[in-house]
Design a protein around this motif. Structure first.
Motif, PDB file in Angstrom:
ATOM      1  N   THR A   1     -60.172  74.818 -48.168  1.00 33.23           N
ATOM      2  CA  THR A   1     -59.833  73.637 -48.960  1.00 33.23           C
ATOM      3  C   THR A   1     -59.299  72.512 -48.081  1.00 33.23           C
ATOM      4  N   ILE A   2     -59.295  71.323 -48.668  1.00 34.86           N
ATOM      5  CA  ILE A   2     -58.675  70.149 -48.048  1.00 34.86           C
ATOM      6  C   ILE A   2     -57.630  69.644 -49.034  1.00 34.86           C
ATOM      7  N   GLU A   3     -56.414  69.574 -48.617  1.00 37.49           N
ATOM      8  CA  GLU A   3     -55.332  69.200 -49.520  1.00 37.49           C
ATOM      9  C   GLU A   3     -54.835  67.790 -49.208  1.00 37.49           C
ATOM     10  N   VAL A   4     -54.550  67.047 -50.262  1.00 37.67           N
ATOM     11  CA  VAL A   4     -54.069  65.675 -50.146  1.00 37.67           C
ATOM     12  C   VAL A   4     -52.674  65.589 -50.748  1.00 37.67           C
ATOM     13  N   GLY A   5     -51.722  65.182 -49.945  1.00 36.74           N
ATOM     14  CA  GLY A   5     -50.350  65.083 -50.422  1.00 36.74           C
ATOM     15  C   GLY A   5     -50.087  63.774 -51.138  1.00 36.74           C
ATOM     16  N   PRO A   6     -48.870  63.566 -51.571  1.00 38.71           N
ATOM     17  CA  PRO A   6     -48.521  62.321 -52.253  1.00 38.71           C
ATOM     18  C   PRO A   6     -48.313  61.174 -51.262  1.00 38.71           C
ATOM     19  N   ALA A   7     -48.591  59.966 -51.713  1.00 35.80           N
ATOM     20  CA  ALA A   7     -48.277  58.797 -50.895  1.00 35.80           C
ATOM     21  C   ALA A   7     -46.762  58.661 -50.779  1.00 35.80           C
ATOM     22  N   VAL A   8     -46.316  58.096 -49.683  1.00 32.53           N
ATOM     23  CA  VAL A   8     -44.879  57.890 -49.465  1.00 32.53           C
ATOM     24  C   VAL A   8     -44.583  56.402 -49.674  1.00 32.53           C
ATOM     25  N   PRO A   9     -43.831  56.059 -50.705  1.00 34.53           N
ATOM     26  CA  PRO A   9     -43.569  54.638 -50.964  1.00 34.53           C
ATOM     27  C   PRO A   9     -42.566  54.053 -49.981  1.00 34.53           C
ATOM     28  N   ALA A  10     -42.615  52.751 -49.833  1.00 42.41           N
ATOM     29  CA  ALA A  10     -41.577  52.069 -49.048  1.00 42.41           C
ATOM     30  C   ALA A  10     -40.227  52.301 -49.717  1.00 42.41           C
ATOM     31  N   ALA A  11     -39.195  52.399 -48.902  1.00 46.15           N
ATOM     32  CA  ALA A  11     -37.877  52.685 -49.469  1.00 46.15           C
ATOM     33  C   ALA A  11     -36.792  51.952 -48.687  1.00 46.15           C
ATOM     34  N   PRO A  12     -35.838  51.335 -49.385  1.00 45.84           N
ATOM     35  CA  PRO A  12     -34.714  50.699 -48.693  1.00 45.84           C
ATOM     36  C   PRO A  12     -33.698  51.745 -48.256  1.00 45.84           C
ATOM     37  N   TYR A  13     -33.077  51.499 -47.125  1.00 45.44           N
ATOM     38  CA  TYR A  13     -32.040  52.410 -46.644  1.00 45.44           C
ATOM     39  C   TYR A  13     -30.675  51.908 -47.097  1.00 45.44           C
ATOM     40  N   HIS A  14     -29.858  52.814 -47.578  1.00 43.67           N
ATOM     41  CA  HIS A  14     -28.493  52.471 -47.973  1.00 43.67           C
ATOM     42  C   HIS A  14     -27.523  53.392 -47.230  1.00 43.67           C
ATOM     43  N   ALA A  15     -26.703  52.800 -46.375  1.00 41.40           N
ATOM     44  CA  ALA A  15     -25.757  53.580 -45.592  1.00 41.40           C
ATOM     45  C   ALA A  15     -24.643  54.134 -46.479  1.00 41.40           C
ATOM     46  N   GLY A  16     -24.121  55.300 -46.092  1.00 40.35           N
ATOM     47  CA  GLY A  16     -22.963  55.858 -46.773  1.00 40.35           C
ATOM     48  C   GLY A  16     -21.702  55.106 -46.385  1.00 40.35           C
ATOM     49  N   PRO A  17     -20.593  55.352 -47.078  1.00 39.17           N
ATOM     50  CA  PRO A  17     -19.345  54.606 -46.819  1.00 39.17           C
ATOM     51  C   PRO A  17     -18.871  54.681 -45.371  1.00 39.17           C
ATOM     52  N   ALA A  18     -18.935  55.879 -44.771  1.00 42.76           N
ATOM     53  CA  ALA A  18     -18.448  56.025 -43.391  1.00 42.76           C
ATOM     54  C   ALA A  18     -19.340  55.268 -42.414  1.00 42.76           C
ATOM     55  N   GLU A  19     -20.655  55.353 -42.625  1.00 43.55           N
ATOM     56  CA  GLU A  19     -21.580  54.642 -41.748  1.00 43.55           C
ATOM     57  C   GLU A  19     -21.422  53.135 -41.918  1.00 43.55           C
ATOM     58  N   SER A  20     -21.253  52.669 -43.158  1.00 49.77           N
ATOM     59  CA  SER A  20     -21.059  51.242 -43.412  1.00 49.77           C
ATOM     60  C   SER A  20     -19.819  50.715 -42.688  1.00 49.77           C
ATOM     61  N   ALA A  21     -18.737  51.480 -42.764  1.00 51.95           N
ATOM     62  CA  ALA A  21     -17.486  51.050 -42.132  1.00 51.95           C
ATOM     63  C   ALA A  21     -17.633  50.960 -40.619  1.00 51.95           C
ATOM     64  N   LEU A  22     -18.279  51.976 -40.014  1.00 49.28           N
ATOM     65  CA  LEU A  22     -18.490  51.961 -38.567  1.00 49.28           C
ATOM     66  C   LEU A  22     -19.428  50.829 -38.174  1.00 49.28           C
ATOM     67  N   ALA A  23     -20.502  50.641 -38.940  1.00 45.93           N
ATOM     68  CA  ALA A  23     -21.471  49.591 -38.621  1.00 45.93           C
ATOM     69  C   ALA A  23     -20.839  48.207 -38.714  1.00 45.93           C
ATOM     70  N   LEU A  24     -19.981  48.003 -39.689  1.00 46.84           N
ATOM     71  CA  LEU A  24     -19.308  46.709 -39.819  1.00 46.84           C
ATOM     72  C   LEU A  24     -18.392  46.466 -38.626  1.00 46.84           C
ATOM     73  N   ALA A  25     -17.632  47.484 -38.241  1.00 47.88           N
ATOM     74  CA  ALA A  25     -16.759  47.353 -37.071  1.00 47.88           C
ATOM     75  C   ALA A  25     -17.584  47.124 -35.810  1.00 47.88           C
ATOM     76  N   TRP A  26     -18.700  47.825 -35.700  1.00 51.19           N
ATOM     77  CA  TRP A  26     -19.601  47.694 -34.548  1.00 51.19           C
ATOM     78  C   TRP A  26     -20.114  46.259 -34.450  1.00 51.19           C
TER      79      TRP A  26
END
Length: 294
Positions: A216-241
């Motif tokens: 057989t030949i199997e076809v998976g699902p398309a992967v949609p574009a997706a926005p990234y949302h940082a978690g609170p700890a990553e956001s805090a470090l990124a802002l300080a950075w």
């Protein structure tokens, strides 16, 4: 630490480049790399291959391929964003991650007949472009890798311990300290702060797994574009950075250093650019004509 030239200056490494490589003297030296054209060549080869497969009774690849080419070396377009968030708002939302592009479905074969047709159609597609298309394409792909791989390590090294210690001091004042200072100084990466740092919006998502049924030949699902949302700890470090890079002047210095390193890499691979750029331009035009692209 090596002295840095202003962004608009011309280094001796690029002063004698031919006129058609004059972009090496600009603030975007890697604009010499024809990533869009490379993407056009790749797309044409895939489309011809997939049409060949469809004629052989396997339409899956043709039905699921992207509707337009993509530059496989988009990361060679070096901007301030290449080194981290460029605003407080961006730092809070994206952190150190990135939004993801959409991706076509995966086509997985468990059919030996398809595999033979795939190999045959791939060879046919390259030859329809030209006899040297495959060699030029992979040669230019190697050039792209040779440009991208040493860029960040070289820039980080050129910045020197003093710059990174200033960044550490500023981050420490904001309550952020690395787990291992020496490791950070050798590789100034936010991942050393013990905070989950995202890379791609699709990172960690459950992946489709084929059933692996023979024949057989199997076809998976398309992967949609997706926005990234940082978690609170990553956001805090990124802002300080972001704030500390700006406060210490590292943001401007890093970008200036990156321009200089790009120029040096262009000079190092000058012969490859001179040899391959005209061939890639030619092949991209042939590719567009082959598939009727504008």
């Amino acid at each position: 630490m090596s002295a840095l030239l202003p962004v608009g200056a011309c280094s001796s490494a690029t002063a004698d480049l031919p006129a058609d490589l004059a972009a090496a003297k600009s603030d975007q030296p890697f604009s010499l790399f024809l990533g869009e054209e490379l993407g056009q060549i790749d797309y044409a080869q895939l489309k011809v291959r997939n049409k060949c497969l469809a004629k052989a009774g396997y339409p899956q690849n043709l039905n699921t391929m992207l509707e337009q080419p993509r530059n496989p070396f988009r990361h060679l377009l070096i901007t301030a964003r290449s080194f981290g968030p460029t605003s407080a708002e961006e730092a809070k939302r994206v952190g150190f991650g990135r939004d993801s592009l959409s991706a076509p479905p995966s086509v997985i074969s468990f059919d030996p007949s398809y595999d033979k047709a795939y190999d045959r159609c791939t060879d046919i597609a390259w030859k329809e472009l030209s006899d040297d298309a495959k060699k030029v394409y992979y040669g230019y792909f190697d050039l792209g890798n040779n440009l991208s791989q040493p860029l960040s390590p070289t820039v980080n090294e050129r910045m020197g311990d003093t710059a990174w210690r200033k960044l550490l001091s500023c981050l420490g004042d904001k309550g952020h300290r690395p787990q291992n200072e020496q490791e950070f100084l050798q590789n100034p990466n936010p991942g050393f702060f013990g905070v989950p740092v995202g890379v791609d919006a699709n990172e960690g998502r459950d992946r489709w797994k084929p059933k692996q049924v023979p024949g057989t030949i199997e076809v998976g699902p398309a992967v949609p574009a997706a926005p990234y949302h940082a978690g609170p700890a990553e956001s805090a470090l990124a802002l300080a950075w972001f704030e500390c890079r700006r406060a210490t002047g590292i943001d401007k210095k890093q970008l200036e250093t990156a321009v200089q390193v790009q120029r040096e890499l262009v000079a190092k691979y000058e012969s490859s650019f001179i040899e391959l750029n005209p061939q890639v331009t030619r092949l991209a035009k042939q590719a567009a004509q082959l598939i009727g692209a504008p």
